[in-house]
Scaffold this active site. Structure first.
Site, PDB file in Angstrom:
ATOM      1  N   SER A 112       5.707  -3.853   1.716  1.00 52.80           N
ATOM      2  CA  SER A 112       5.694  -3.490   3.138  1.00 52.80           C
ATOM      3  C   SER A 112       5.367  -4.668   4.046  1.00 52.80           C
ATOM      4  O   SER A 112       4.606  -5.571   3.674  1.00 52.80           O
ATOM      5  CB  SER A 112       4.647  -2.392   3.379  1.00 52.80           C
ATOM      6  OG  SER A 112       4.956  -1.215   2.669  1.00 52.80           O
ATOM      7  N   HIS A 118       1.080   4.599   5.247  1.00 51.64           N
ATOM      8  CA  HIS A 118       0.896   4.658   3.794  1.00 51.64           C
ATOM      9  C   HIS A 118      -0.524   5.063   3.406  1.00 51.64           C
ATOM     10  O   HIS A 118      -0.707   5.876   2.486  1.00 51.64           O
ATOM     11  CB  HIS A 118       1.273   3.320   3.164  1.00 51.64           C
ATOM     12  CG  HIS A 118       2.732   3.032   3.225  1.00 51.64           C
ATOM     13  ND1 HIS A 118       3.663   3.811   2.585  1.00 51.64           N
ATOM     14  CD2 HIS A 118       3.433   2.061   3.878  1.00 51.64           C
ATOM     15  CE1 HIS A 118       4.881   3.324   2.816  1.00 51.64           C
ATOM     16  NE2 HIS A 118       4.767   2.267   3.602  1.00 51.64           N
TER      17      HIS A 118
END
Length: 242
Positions: A93, A181
């Site tokens: 990410s 997340h």
């Protein structure tokens, strides 16, 4: 690579949200190999890790609707049924809020840096009495730095602090991707040097990327930990904070 999405009959052929996944042997630490269309095909029978490397909402009117959480769960279920040997589910990410945060916190972080580390960085840059603005100028060229150098280590430590320690007044992570997340029960697993060496990656986060690990047995535990004001992080990330 695989791509999964949620669709609605009123929007035929246009996903509400989609996620791109790479199946690998081990956790990915860099974006370019995942996007290399000339690379040899992997042996999916030996894949141990599913890497979620892009999650995109396509409908601005549905911003804030929790499709991402549901989609990830469905994709994990689908992949586990097809590839029962998969052991890890993680992301690669971006850290889009890191540069802006570091620019505001550089003075304080540099002042708080242990004297031995400061001396090592000043020696590396041949700049005694290094000021925060010169420090930021030096890290702005990450491709010229050795990832094991004192300055690279300092930058990774700052990223670990941004992701693993700094929270907004409402108790949520500062970074938008981290909020997504970590809110879904992942933990901060690893900070990756030059994970995204593109101009955009350097502009956002000096090329750094992060793995968020979805430990399926600990998602609820991690959510509860975050609700108490503590970000779940791995030992490797803790070591960067020392």
């Amino acid at each position: 690579r695989r791509c999964y999405g949620f669709f609605h009959p009123r929007l035929p052929g246009e996903p509400l949200i989609f996620v791109e996944v790479a199946l690998l042997q081990g956790m990915a630490d860099s974006m370019p190999p995942l996007l290399d269309e000339t690379a040899d095909a992997a042996d999916l029978g030996k894949a141990t890790t599913a890497i979620f490397y892009s999650i995109s909402n396509t409908q601005t009117g549905l911003k804030g609707v929790g499709f991402g959480d549901s989609l990830i769960k469905r994709v994990v279920e689908t992949l586990r049924a097809e590839f029962p040997q998969l052991k890890e589910f993680a992301t690669l990410s971006p850290i889009p809020g890191f540069r802006g945060w570091l620019g505001k916190q550089a003075d304080a972080l540099w002042t708080a840096t242990p004297a031995r580390t400061r001396q090592a960085i000043e020696k590396q840059l041949a700049t005694p009495g290094l000021a925060a603005d010169a420090l930021l100028a030096a890290v702005d060229k990450p491709k010229e730095l050795d990832d094991k150098s004192p300055l690279a280590r300092w930058l990774q430590s700052a990223a670990a602090r941004f992701l693993g320690k700094e929270l907004a007044p409402n108790g949520r992570p500062l970074d938008a991707v981290a909020r997504f997340h970590l809110g879904n029960g992942a933990r901060v697993e690893r900070v990756n040097w030059l994970g995204d060496p593109s101009a955009k990656g350097v502009k956002q986060s000096y090329g750094l990327m992060v793995n968020y690990l979805y430990d399926l047995k600990r998602l609820d535990k991690h959510r509860a930990q975050l609700a108490k004001g503590s970000v779940p992080v791995s030992k490797a990330v803790e070591n960067l904070l020392d």
